[in-house]
Design an enzyme around this catalytic site. Structure first.
Site, short mmCIF file in Angstrom:
data_model
loop_
_atom_site.label_atom_id
_atom_site.label_comp_id
_atom_site.label_asym_id
_atom_site.label_seq_id
_atom_site.Cartn_x
_atom_site.Cartn_y
_atom_site.Cartn_z
N ASN A 180 -1.54 -11.13 35.23
CA ASN A 180 -1.91 -11.04 33.80
C ASN A 180 -1.79 -12.33 33.10
O ASN A 180 -0.92 -12.76 32.98
CB ASN A 180 -0.92 -10.05 33.06
CG ASN A 180 -1.38 -9.64 31.65
OD1 ASN A 180 -2.15 -10.17 31.33
ND2 ASN A 180 -0.57 -9.10 31.03
N LYS A 203 1.37 -13.93 34.08
CA LYS A 203 2.64 -12.90 34.51
C LYS A 203 2.20 -12.21 35.99
O LYS A 203 0.95 -12.09 36.13
CB LYS A 203 2.79 -11.73 33.62
CG LYS A 203 3.45 -11.88 32.37
CD LYS A 203 3.89 -10.66 31.95
CE LYS A 203 4.24 -10.84 30.41
NZ LYS A 203 3.57 -9.90 29.40
N ARG A 251 -5.62 -8.27 35.45
CA ARG A 251 -5.59 -7.26 34.08
C ARG A 251 -6.68 -7.75 33.00
O ARG A 251 -6.47 -9.14 32.89
CB ARG A 251 -4.09 -7.29 33.28
CG ARG A 251 -4.33 -6.60 32.17
CD ARG A 251 -3.10 -6.86 31.28
NE ARG A 251 -2.98 -5.91 30.00
CZ ARG A 251 -2.60 -6.50 28.76
NH1 ARG A 251 -1.99 -8.03 28.92
NH2 ARG A 251 -2.83 -5.86 27.78
N HIS A 289 -4.17 -0.60 26.22
CA HIS A 289 -3.24 -0.08 26.98
C HIS A 289 -3.80 0.98 27.82
O HIS A 289 -3.12 1.80 28.23
CB HIS A 289 -2.14 0.90 26.04
CG HIS A 289 -1.37 -0.33 25.20
ND1 HIS A 289 -1.02 -0.04 23.92
CD2 HIS A 289 -0.79 -1.61 25.57
CE1 HIS A 289 -0.31 -0.84 23.26
NE2 HIS A 289 -0.11 -2.09 24.30
N LEU A 321 4.77 3.10 23.20
CA LEU A 321 5.62 2.37 22.11
C LEU A 321 6.44 1.42 22.44
O LEU A 321 7.45 1.28 23.45
CB LEU A 321 6.37 3.37 21.31
CG LEU A 321 5.91 4.89 21.13
CD1 LEU A 321 7.01 5.76 20.40
CD2 LEU A 321 4.81 4.81 20.17
N ARG A 361 2.42 -6.01 14.06
CA ARG A 361 1.19 -5.68 13.60
C ARG A 361 1.45 -4.61 12.37
O ARG A 361 2.10 -3.75 12.89
CB ARG A 361 0.34 -5.42 14.93
CG ARG A 361 -0.11 -6.56 15.59
CD ARG A 361 -1.07 -5.88 16.69
NE ARG A 361 -0.41 -6.36 18.16
CZ ARG A 361 -0.51 -5.98 19.13
NH1 ARG A 361 -1.54 -5.07 19.56
NH2 ARG A 361 0.06 -6.39 20.22
N GLU A 363 2.04 -0.51 34.78
CA GLU A 363 0.46 -1.15 34.77
C GLU A 363 0.44 -1.87 36.08
O GLU A 363 -0.99 -2.03 36.27
CB GLU A 363 0.31 -1.79 33.40
CG GLU A 363 0.27 -0.98 32.15
CD GLU A 363 0.55 -1.69 30.93
OE1 GLU A 363 1.66 -2.00 30.97
OE2 GLU A 363 -0.33 -1.91 29.92
#
Ligand code: AMP
Length: 397
Positions: free
Chosen positions: A8, A15, A89, A178, A206, A238, A383
């Protein structure tokens, strides 16, 4: 033995997690942060140990080289040829990608063509792709898109009620995000329901960022994030959904630019903005327990907004078989789950086993009682594993 690395690449970070895909074992993972700085931080976890180094890392190319050297030095791999695939990703696939794709020049060109939709992320993913391609030319590459799972939405869910030409000419629509997590968690729930032909699932992802999705028969039919990840529920920093007139009003009142205002909505709003304490759910809960009224209000708004989205998706799907909580808050905060479920339980006929809810921290659990009309699960998301699986599948490893 097929080793695959999930990557990622962010604007200043990278990552990674390396898997042995024969049995899907994670071998090593870590993150390189502050790429481009003299005090970049390289963290790698292997064999239960965590190694953290601070050093200058000029760019992503250097970061990838360092990572690969560390894999050899620590004897995690004997040769880089053992890594057969790199799964990247990618935050935004626009309307080009409704599933993962082999990462070749054509894919790279498309990711680049829609860079305006994810200006911080898509260029970084491309940098990561080129860096790995150069460092391990023998490995195949796959792009796994955060938006792909939501491409099954109907136009009535993804078109904004603004002049249509902004969709046709400027690609303005709801894309969601997501997706990899919503896919993984909804699939897990479908398995737990016994693989029925039809299913209606609401996934609540979440975390620091957060989104909900309505998944009908395994397909995303709606999700709370929009053109960008700024829309939907309240998040750590956000705002989520707000009246768009707030933007011009505050700009005029306080003499700031639209860019500054969007930055405020992205980075200084949400739990942080309302509580004035922190963007971190744990800090907000602690402050609330200490009597901080604004922290209490921030948490109440968070709960209200998640509950409202659950209500919307319940109605859109004509009911719901299961609700699943995932990501940092969803997996770990039993009190957060409790309050969200309290807000919807009367309307939806939900009953929770409070003891199981209390104990379900970071692990899979069914937290509803047998009498509950809707099953409620905690499902830790993964993920990186979805990325590695798609990479294995598309590269035929
Ligand atoms: P993520 O982005 O998925 O890593 O989630 C980060 C969010 O999860 C932050 O707001 C954390 O405060 C929250 N979180 C992590 N662990 C816990 C916990 N044990 N209790 C409450 N919130 C948590």
């Amino acid at each position: 033995m097929a080793k695959i690395i999930s990557v990622n690449a962010g604007s200043s970070s990278l990552k990674f997690r390396l898997f042995e895909m024969d049995d899907e074992t994670p071998i090593t993972s870590g993150v390189i942060e502050r790429i481009g700085f003299d005090d970049a931080i390289f963290t790698i976890k292997y064999n239960g140990e965590k190694d953290v180094k601070t050093l200058p890392i000029k760019d992503h190319k250097v970061a990838v080289q360092l990572l690969l050297e560390a894999l050899i030095d620590k004897k995690i791999v004997n040769s880089l040829d053992e890594i057969k695939g790199v799964g990247h990703r990618v935050v935004h696939g626009g309307e080009y990608f409704s599933s993962s794709a082999i990462f070749d020049q054509d894919t790279a060109d498309k990711i680049d063509a829609i860079r305006a939709l994810a200006p911080l992320h898509n260029p970084a993913h491309l940098t990561g792709y080129y860096a790995f391609k150069e460092a391990i030319p023998t490995a195949g590459a796959v792009a796994v898109f955060d938006t792909a799972f939501h491409q099954t939405m109907e136009p009535s869910s993804y078109i904004y009620p603004i002049p249509y030409k902004y969709y046709t000419e400027n690609k303005v629509r709801k894309y969601g995000a997501h997706g990899t997590s919503h896919f993984y968690v909804s699939q897990k729930v479908i398995e737990k329901l016994g693989n029925p032909e039809h299913s209606k699932i609401i996934v609540c992802h979440l975390g620091a960022g957060g989104s909900l999705s309505a998944v009908k028969d395994g397909k995303s039919i709606n999700t709370s994030m929009g053109l960008t990840p700024l829309a939907g529920i309240m998040m750590g920093t956000r705002s989520g959904d707000v009246d768009p007139s707030i933007i011009s009003y505050i700009c005029e009142q306080t003499n700031i630019s639209v860019e500054e205002m969007i930055d405020i909505l992205n980075k200084q709003s949400g739990l942080l903005g309302v509580s004035g304490v922190s963007s971190d759910f744990r800090d907000v809960e602690k402050a609330m327990q200490e009597g901080n009224e604004r922290a209490k209000l921030a948490r109440q708004i968070f709960v209200r907004r998640v509950a409202d989205y659950i209500g919307r998706y319940f109605v859109q799907m004509g009911g719901c078989d299961a609700i699943a909580f995932t990501a940092g808050i969803g997996e770990n905060s039993f009190s957060g789950r409790h309050d969200i479920l309290e807000a919807i339980k009367e309307a939806l006929g939900i009953q929770i086993n409070e003891d199981i809810n209390h104990e379900a921290i970071g692990e899979e659990a069914l937290i509803s009682t047998p009498e509950s009309k809707i099953k409620v699960f905690v499902i830790p998301t993964d993920e990186e594993l979805v990325i590695a699986r798609d990479t294995k599948r598309l590269l035929n490893l």
